[in-house]
Motif scaffolding. Structure first.
Motif, short mmCIF file in Angstrom:
data_model
loop_
_atom_site.label_atom_id
_atom_site.label_comp_id
_atom_site.label_asym_id
_atom_site.label_seq_id
_atom_site.Cartn_x
_atom_site.Cartn_y
_atom_site.Cartn_z
N ARG A 38 0.83 -1.22 0.00
CA ARG A 38 0.00 0.00 0.00
C ARG A 38 0.85 1.26 0.00
O ARG A 38 0.48 2.26 -0.60
N VAL A 39 2.00 1.20 0.66
CA VAL A 39 2.89 2.36 0.67
C VAL A 39 3.49 2.57 -0.73
O VAL A 39 3.58 3.70 -1.22
N ALA A 40 3.86 1.48 -1.38
CA ALA A 40 4.37 1.57 -2.75
C ALA A 40 3.31 2.13 -3.68
O ALA A 40 3.60 2.95 -4.57
N THR A 41 2.05 1.70 -3.48
CA THR A 41 0.95 2.22 -4.29
C THR A 41 0.77 3.71 -4.08
O THR A 41 0.61 4.48 -5.04
N ASN A 42 0.84 4.15 -2.83
CA ASN A 42 0.71 5.57 -2.53
C ASN A 42 1.86 6.38 -3.11
O ASN A 42 1.67 7.51 -3.58
N ALA A 43 3.07 5.80 -3.10
CA ALA A 43 4.21 6.49 -3.71
C ALA A 43 4.00 6.65 -5.21
O ALA A 43 4.33 7.69 -5.80
N GLY A 70 -8.65 13.05 1.54
CA GLY A 70 -7.80 14.04 2.19
C GLY A 70 -6.34 13.78 1.87
O GLY A 70 -6.00 12.79 1.21
N PRO A 71 -5.43 14.65 2.34
CA PRO A 71 -4.02 14.55 1.95
C PRO A 71 -3.18 13.60 2.78
O PRO A 71 -1.98 13.52 2.59
N TRP A 72 -3.83 12.84 3.69
CA TRP A 72 -3.05 12.13 4.70
C TRP A 72 -2.15 11.05 4.09
O TRP A 72 -1.01 10.89 4.51
N ALA A 76 1.86 11.07 4.25
CA ALA A 76 2.54 9.98 4.93
C ALA A 76 3.76 9.51 4.15
O ALA A 76 4.74 9.03 4.75
N ILE A 77 3.74 9.64 2.82
CA ILE A 77 4.89 9.26 2.01
C ILE A 77 6.12 10.07 2.40
O ILE A 77 7.24 9.58 2.41
N LEU A 78 5.90 11.33 2.77
CA LEU A 78 7.02 12.21 3.12
C LEU A 78 7.37 12.15 4.60
O LEU A 78 8.54 12.17 4.96
N GLY A 79 6.36 12.11 5.45
CA GLY A 79 6.61 12.30 6.87
C GLY A 79 6.64 11.05 7.71
O GLY A 79 7.28 11.00 8.75
N ARG A 80 5.89 10.02 7.29
CA ARG A 80 5.85 8.77 8.06
C ARG A 80 6.38 7.64 7.18
O ARG A 80 6.85 7.85 6.09
N GLY A 81 6.30 6.45 7.69
CA GLY A 81 6.84 5.32 6.93
C GLY A 81 8.36 5.26 7.04
O GLY A 81 9.01 6.15 7.56
N ASP A 82 8.89 4.17 6.56
CA ASP A 82 10.33 3.93 6.69
C ASP A 82 10.89 3.56 5.32
O ASP A 82 10.84 2.39 4.92
N TRP A 83 11.38 4.55 4.60
CA TRP A 83 12.03 4.27 3.32
C TRP A 83 13.14 5.29 3.10
O TRP A 83 13.14 6.38 3.66
N ASP A 84 14.11 4.91 2.29
CA ASP A 84 15.38 5.61 2.18
C ASP A 84 15.39 6.55 0.97
O ASP A 84 15.37 6.10 -0.18
N ALA A 85 15.42 7.85 1.23
CA ALA A 85 15.44 8.83 0.15
C ALA A 85 16.73 8.75 -0.65
O ALA A 85 16.73 9.03 -1.87
N ASP A 86 17.84 8.39 -0.01
CA ASP A 86 19.10 8.27 -0.75
C ASP A 86 19.08 7.08 -1.70
O ASP A 86 19.69 7.12 -2.78
N ALA A 87 18.37 6.02 -1.33
CA ALA A 87 18.21 4.89 -2.25
C ALA A 87 17.40 5.32 -3.48
O ALA A 87 17.69 4.90 -4.60
N LEU A 88 16.40 6.17 -3.27
CA LEU A 88 15.64 6.70 -4.40
C LEU A 88 16.52 7.60 -5.25
O LEU A 88 16.47 7.54 -6.50
N ARG A 89 17.35 8.42 -4.61
CA ARG A 89 18.30 9.25 -5.37
C ARG A 89 19.17 8.38 -6.27
O ARG A 89 19.42 8.73 -7.43
N TRP A 367 12.03 16.61 3.21
CA TRP A 367 12.58 17.42 2.11
C TRP A 367 13.27 16.52 1.09
O TRP A 367 13.04 16.64 -0.12
N HIS A 368 14.12 15.60 1.55
CA HIS A 368 14.86 14.76 0.62
C HIS A 368 13.95 13.78 -0.12
O HIS A 368 14.19 13.46 -1.30
N ARG A 369 12.90 13.31 0.54
CA ARG A 369 11.96 12.42 -0.15
C ARG A 369 11.20 13.17 -1.24
O ARG A 369 11.08 12.68 -2.38
N HIS A 370 10.66 14.34 -0.90
CA HIS A 370 9.91 15.11 -1.88
C HIS A 370 10.78 15.47 -3.08
O HIS A 370 10.39 15.27 -4.24
N VAL A 371 11.97 16.01 -2.81
CA VAL A 371 12.85 16.45 -3.89
C VAL A 371 13.27 15.26 -4.75
O VAL A 371 13.33 15.36 -5.99
#
Length: 406
Positions: A38-43, A70-72, A76-89, A367-371
């Motif tokens: 579900r988190v992958a789907t939301n991403a 609503g925007p929750w 949550a993709i940016l503020g909650r959950g556990d995933w690595d923004a550097d891996a996405l980079r 910030w790093h996830r959004h960017v």
């Protein structure tokens, strides 16, 4: 949803099919980042929101586009959950190189501002940003863009933390800044990005940057790595020649005043929205040096130099320290400097079309996830543009026909 201006050569049907296939591929690439489906789907829905036609890419707007009440889930993709923004980079980096790689590419380093209200957003402070042209309340992000004949896209990013932040443990803790993050100047952030690109064997020949990045250890780093550069410096930067006649010494501004009319050459730094970006240019070769032997590709003579740009309209001057293989023509150096325009264009496009500056999260990882998600959306469209509008092949020197034997 797709902006057809990004792909002019292909038909509408071809471009839409390419867009859909690219989006499916991108979602598959990022799926391993998330432990829950579900988190992958939301991403994926977050990414679709960035690619959509909505002018503002806020949580509410993305949620509406995704059909959420609503925007929750978007937040949550940016503020909650556990995933690595550097891996996405790193995924973005690999994707860009896969589609846009070229041995003659230029790595362009620059920064942009994110205007903010209040004091809670990570890294926010009153500081100068070229985005506003003044000192204002903002965050500063340092970026690396990969620019080749196939197109351009971001491959790295870092949020700059002023000392007032790194000296305040409470603010760092409140915004979830990792414990190993300490104060780093913008040039230091740039050296880390360059080091990551070199370690990943990214194919590029040059690095370009403005006056912020013409200082520090970047020059030495690039010389060791056999990379040429055209980096901005201030008018007070001191240059000295050796082994050249006649010898020169003085500030960049002093040396510019000694140039004769015949020393200047009118050249284009590339095509702009209103045609060729013409300026007057002057190039001083200061020294021929045996390159450092850290890399086998470094063999031979390299030239240290000063490149000067004079604006035609008002004679305003800009100065660049250069390092290039001996014999490099001024036209090549001007073209490298002109590649800096690509990152400025990228910032404008990423903000206007993909919501680069619409991040509502206040945390470091937010910030790093959004960017990084915006970088991925931008990279996907850059790849589509390249595939729909392939560049002409490189020009090769034609050999003269062999003389007939008599």
């Amino acid at each position: 949803m797709i902006r057809m201006s990004w792909a002019r050569a292909a038909s509408v049907e071809e471009t839409l099919a390419l867009w859909a296939a690219s989006l499916r591929e991108i979602k598959q690439r990022i799926r391993p980042l998330f432990t829950q489906e579900r988190v992958a789907t939301n991403a994926g829905l977050f990414l679709e929101g960035l690619l959509g036609d909505e002018q503002r890419k806020t949580g509410w707007m993305r949620a509406e586009a995704a059909g959420d009440p609503g925007p929750w889930r978007q937040q949550a993709i940016l503020g909650r959950g556990d995933w690595d923004a550097d891996a996405l980079r790193d995924i973005v980096h690999d994707y860009v190189i896969e589609h846009l790689a070229d041995d003659d590419a230029v790595l362009v380093i620059d920064e942009t501002g994110f205007l903010k209200q209040g004091k809670a957003s990570c890294g926010v402070a009153r500081q100068y940003t070229g985005s506003a042209g003044k000192i204002t309340n903002c965050q500063i992000g340092v970026f690396a863009a990969y620019v080749s004949r196939h197109g351009h896209a971001f491959i790295d990013r870092a949020l700059y933390l002023p000392k007032e932040w790194t000296d305040d443990p409470d603010r760092l803790e409140a915004t979830y800044v990792p414990a190993d993050v300490d104060f780093a100047t913008k040039p230091k952030l740039a050296t880390r990005m360059i080091a990551r690109a070199i370690a990943a064997s990214v194919p590029f020949k040059w690095v370009a940057g403005d006056t912020v990045y013409g200082v520090g250890n970047i020059e030495q780093q690039l010389r060791r790595a056999a990379k040429g550069y055209v980096l901005g410096v201030s008018s007070a930067h001191v240059f000295r020649s050796w082994g050249k006649r006649p010898p020169v010494a003085g500030t960049a501004a002093d040396l510019a005043r000694t140039r004769r009319s015949s020393d200047w050459k009118r050249l284009s730094a590339g095509a702009g929205t209103k045609g060729p970006r013409l300026h007057d240019w002057c190039y001083l070769e200061l020294a021929d040096l045996e390159a450092e032997q850290s890399y086998s590709a470094n063999d031979g003579l390299w030239t240290r130099g000063l490149l000067i740009r004079r604006r035609i309209a008002d004679d305003d001057l800009a100065f660049f320290t250069t390092w290039c293989p001996a014999g490099t023509a001024i036209e090549t150096l001007v073209a490298v400097e002109g590649h800096r325009w690509a990152i400025e264009d990228s910032f404008e496009t990423a903000k206007n079309e993909f919501g680069l500056d619409h991040n509502e999260s206040r945390s470091w990882h937010g910030w790093h996830r959004h960017v990084s998600l915006v970088m991925l959306a931008f990279a996907m469209m850059a790849a589509i543009r390249h595939r729909a509008n392939p560049p002409p092949p490189k020009k090769t020197k034609r050999r003269p026909p062999a003389k007939a034997k008599t």
